[in-house]
Write a protein that holds these residues in place. Structure first.
Motif, mmCIF file in Angstrom:
data_model
loop_
_atom_site.group_PDB
_atom_site.id
_atom_site.type_symbol
_atom_site.label_atom_id
_atom_site.label_comp_id
_atom_site.label_asym_id
_atom_site.label_seq_id
_atom_site.Cartn_x
_atom_site.Cartn_y
_atom_site.Cartn_z
ATOM 1 N N GLY A 135 32.562 -20.720 42.380
ATOM 2 C CA GLY A 135 33.851 -20.673 43.062
ATOM 3 C C GLY A 135 34.825 -21.698 42.532
ATOM 4 N N ASP A 136 36.082 -21.535 42.930
ATOM 5 C CA ASP A 136 37.139 -22.473 42.542
ATOM 6 C C ASP A 136 37.128 -22.684 41.035
ATOM 7 O OD1 ASP A 136 36.072 -22.876 45.329
ATOM 8 O OD2 ASP A 136 38.001 -23.879 45.460
ATOM 9 N N ALA A 137 37.065 -21.559 40.335
ATOM 10 C CA ALA A 137 36.922 -21.574 38.880
ATOM 11 C C ALA A 137 38.258 -21.370 38.173
ATOM 12 C CB ALA A 137 35.923 -20.491 38.459
ATOM 13 N N GLY A 140 36.524 -17.159 44.850
ATOM 14 C CA GLY A 140 37.897 -17.409 45.266
ATOM 15 C C GLY A 140 38.501 -18.687 44.722
ATOM 16 N N ASP A 141 39.849 -18.799 44.888
ATOM 17 C CA ASP A 141 40.653 -19.782 44.164
ATOM 18 C C ASP A 141 40.408 -19.550 42.675
ATOM 19 O OD1 ASP A 141 41.718 -20.595 46.518
ATOM 20 O OD2 ASP A 141 40.818 -22.595 46.525
ATOM 21 N N ASN A 142 40.619 -18.277 42.317
ATOM 22 C CA ASN A 142 40.399 -17.829 40.944
ATOM 23 C C ASN A 142 41.539 -18.264 40.032
ATOM 24 O OD1 ASN A 142 38.194 -16.359 42.081
ATOM 25 N ND2 ASN A 142 39.659 -14.779 42.721
ATOM 26 N N GLY A 176 40.697 -16.404 47.333
ATOM 27 C CA GLY A 176 40.732 -17.659 48.087
ATOM 28 C C GLY A 176 42.158 -17.971 48.499
ATOM 29 N N ASN A 177 42.343 -19.075 49.187
ATOM 30 C CA ASN A 177 43.687 -19.407 49.672
ATOM 31 C C ASN A 177 44.694 -19.559 48.542
ATOM 32 O OD1 ASN A 177 41.792 -21.704 49.495
ATOM 33 N ND2 ASN A 177 43.579 -22.989 49.856
ATOM 34 N N HIS A 178 44.304 -20.186 47.427
ATOM 35 C CA HIS A 178 45.273 -20.368 46.336
ATOM 36 C C HIS A 178 45.679 -19.041 45.704
ATOM 37 C CE1 HIS A 178 45.768 -24.725 46.052
ATOM 38 N NE2 HIS A 178 44.546 -24.773 46.547
ATOM 39 N N ASP A 179 44.809 -18.052 45.743
ATOM 40 C CA ASP A 179 45.160 -16.734 45.194
ATOM 41 C C ASP A 179 46.255 -16.067 46.022
ATOM 42 O OD1 ASP A 179 43.122 -16.854 43.121
ATOM 43 O OD2 ASP A 179 41.700 -16.685 44.772
ATOM 44 N N SER A 225 32.357 -15.145 50.817
ATOM 45 C CA SER A 225 33.780 -15.312 51.120
ATOM 46 C C SER A 225 34.170 -16.729 50.714
ATOM 47 C CB SER A 225 34.060 -15.078 52.599
ATOM 48 O OG SER A 225 33.432 -16.072 53.368
ATOM 49 N N HIS A 226 35.471 -16.994 50.677
ATOM 50 C CA HIS A 226 35.904 -18.261 50.087
ATOM 51 C C HIS A 226 35.613 -19.483 50.964
ATOM 52 C CE1 HIS A 226 38.148 -20.970 47.597
ATOM 53 N NE2 HIS A 226 38.949 -21.305 48.595
ATOM 54 N N HIS A 227 35.851 -19.366 52.276
ATOM 55 C CA HIS A 227 35.786 -20.551 53.143
ATOM 56 C C HIS A 227 34.375 -20.767 53.711
ATOM 57 C CE1 HIS A 227 40.061 -19.551 52.995
ATOM 58 N NE2 HIS A 227 40.283 -20.823 53.260
ATOM 59 N N GLY A 287 33.058 -20.871 48.503
ATOM 60 C CA GLY A 287 33.593 -21.884 47.590
ATOM 61 C C GLY A 287 34.435 -22.859 48.391
ATOM 62 N N HIS A 288 35.713 -23.024 47.977
ATOM 63 C CA HIS A 288 36.744 -23.801 48.696
ATOM 64 C C HIS A 288 36.541 -25.303 48.588
ATOM 65 C CE1 HIS A 288 40.121 -24.190 51.360
ATOM 66 N NE2 HIS A 288 39.423 -24.609 52.390
ATOM 67 N N GLU A 289 35.349 -25.768 48.878
ATOM 68 C CA GLU A 289 35.041 -27.186 48.765
ATOM 69 C C GLU A 289 34.488 -27.407 47.365
ATOM 70 O OE1 GLU A 289 35.940 -29.921 50.657
ATOM 71 O OE2 GLU A 289 34.564 -29.545 52.314
HETATM 72 FE FE LIG Z 1 40.310 -22.965 48.627
#
Ligand SMILES: [Fe+2]
Length: 383
Positions: free
Chosen positions: A44-46, A78-80, A120-123, A225-227, A305-307
């Motif tokens: 995640g967060d890649a 997520g946060d791709n 994710g949220n940034h997406d 899921s992302h969170h 992911g996320h963290e």
């Molecule tokens: Fe995030």
């Protein structure tokens, strides 16, 4: 002075937060599987690759993927694309966003397993559902030209910016539930035209999760899921001392202005004000309902992911994997149910020995060479 002692005391009591690996009890290497039943990669967060092109984690991952057969899958959690998803071609963020997504896609050029992305949220940021759709189309157009022995059609799920949690059968007895947790947590994501979506409210969303978990109660289940429902780093209220003493460094790395009282206050209030942190009421609702539904089924794996850490947490008879360290890393602590945590970049590999038993490996390229880069592993039973 009293305040400083209070802050230091608070940090000592609530956390020992650092990048170092932390373990609950001892662990030892497990024997390698020659022919696993099924393998799932979680990263995640890649979406924060630097433009110089070097990425040790992606290089390591690509080699691992190319050693797999079609009984395997990868899930990008997520946060791709940092910081604002895939921007339009007129934006200064456009080429950077494309580059960051292509860095991930290129690891799968020759990969024969199943390939999934969740948002994710940034997406979602800045361009909302339109940006998400733009990202989905680029992912689909790239991956449709990669090996596809499993006849996979969709790669970005849930699709079209809908909140609909989606079930995918990885094998006849292993199911994957892909969800967009940002859609649930953030009201802005639920506004606008959702005429093509089945799920239109948070109540529908929770209902759909309950139905899908029940429908797949006899299979091994991975929820992606992302969170993360549980985490013991930044988003979960585990702050390094620096964040309390110099809170502005959370926004500007080099701005060390000491405002300790405000820092303590800001960090504790933020946890309850931001939908991105675990103490927010929406986040707590999301977590409690998910846990309630999963507990009725038995043991499952919840991957997020996320963290920007790697963690394994066992709570409520579930295995919570945090794998949000694809291109970033933060400090991490330990909390209730923690088995392992590390603040280094890496990814997670879940090796199913059969449909009920799996080995969860936390892989940190560049470290733990004597263990084939495995920082921690654990055998788990899913039933
Ligand atoms: Fe995030």
């Amino acid at each position: 002075m009293i305040l400083l002692a209070f802050i230091v005391g608070l940090n000592v009591i609530t956390s020992c937060v650092s990048h170092k690996a932390k373990y609950k009890g001892s662990w030892e290497r497990l024997s390698a599987e020659v022919d696993p039943y099924y393998t799932v990669f979680l990263i995640g967060d890649a979406g924060y690759s630097s433009v110089d092109g070097d990425n040790e984690v992606f290089d390591h991952l690509e080699k691992a993927l190319n050693n797999q057969n079609k009984n395997s899958a990868i899930i990008w959690l997520g946060d791709n694309i940092y910081p604002v998803g895939l921007a339009p071609s007129t934006s200064i963020y456009s080429s950077q966003g494309r580059y960051r997504l292509l860095a991930q896609l290129n690891t799968m050029r020759d990969y024969v397993g199943q390939k999934y992305f969740v948002p994710g949220n940034h997406d979602w940021y800045t361009y909302g559902r339109v940006g998400l759709r733009r990202q989905e189309l680029l992912i689909d157009s790239f991956l449709h030209h990669t090996p596809n022995p499993n006849d996979q059609d969709d790669y970005f799920l849930p699709s079209k910016g809908c909140g609909d949690p989606q079930i995918v059968d990885l094998k006849e007895d292993i199911a994957l539930l892909l969800m967009d947790s940002h859609w649930f947590l953030e009201e802005k994501a639920r506004i606008g035209d959702q005429s093509v979506c089945d799920v239109k409210t948070t109540e529908d969303y929770l209902q759909k999760i309950a139905e899908e978990v029940d429908r797949n109660k006899d299979k091994a289940l991975i929820i992606a899921s992302h969170h993360p429902p549980f985490t013991y780093a930044h988003h979960g209220g585990k702050f390094p001392l620096k964040d309390d003493l110099f809170p502005i460094t959370q926004k500007v790395d080099w701005l060390y202005i000491p405002i300790p009282f405000a820092g303590v206050l800001f960090n504790r209030i933020r946890l309850r004000m931001s939908e991105q942190d675990v103490y927010h009421p929406m986040y707590k609702q999301y977590r409690s309902k998910l846990v309630e539904v999963l507990e009725s089924k038995g043991r499952s794996i919840v991957a997020s992911g996320h963290e920007h850490t790697l963690q394994l947490i066992e709570n409520h008879n579930q295995y919570f994997i945090v794998s949000g360290a694809g291109t970033k890393n933060n400090k991490v602590g330990m909390g209730k149910g923690s088995r392992f945590g590390i603040g280094e970049q890496g990814y997670v590999k879940v090796v199913f020995l059969d449909s009920k038993v799996a080995k969860i490996q936390f892989i940190v390229p560049g470290l733990y060479e004597e263990h084939d880069n495995v920082a921690y592993e654990k055998l788990v039973t899913l039933e």
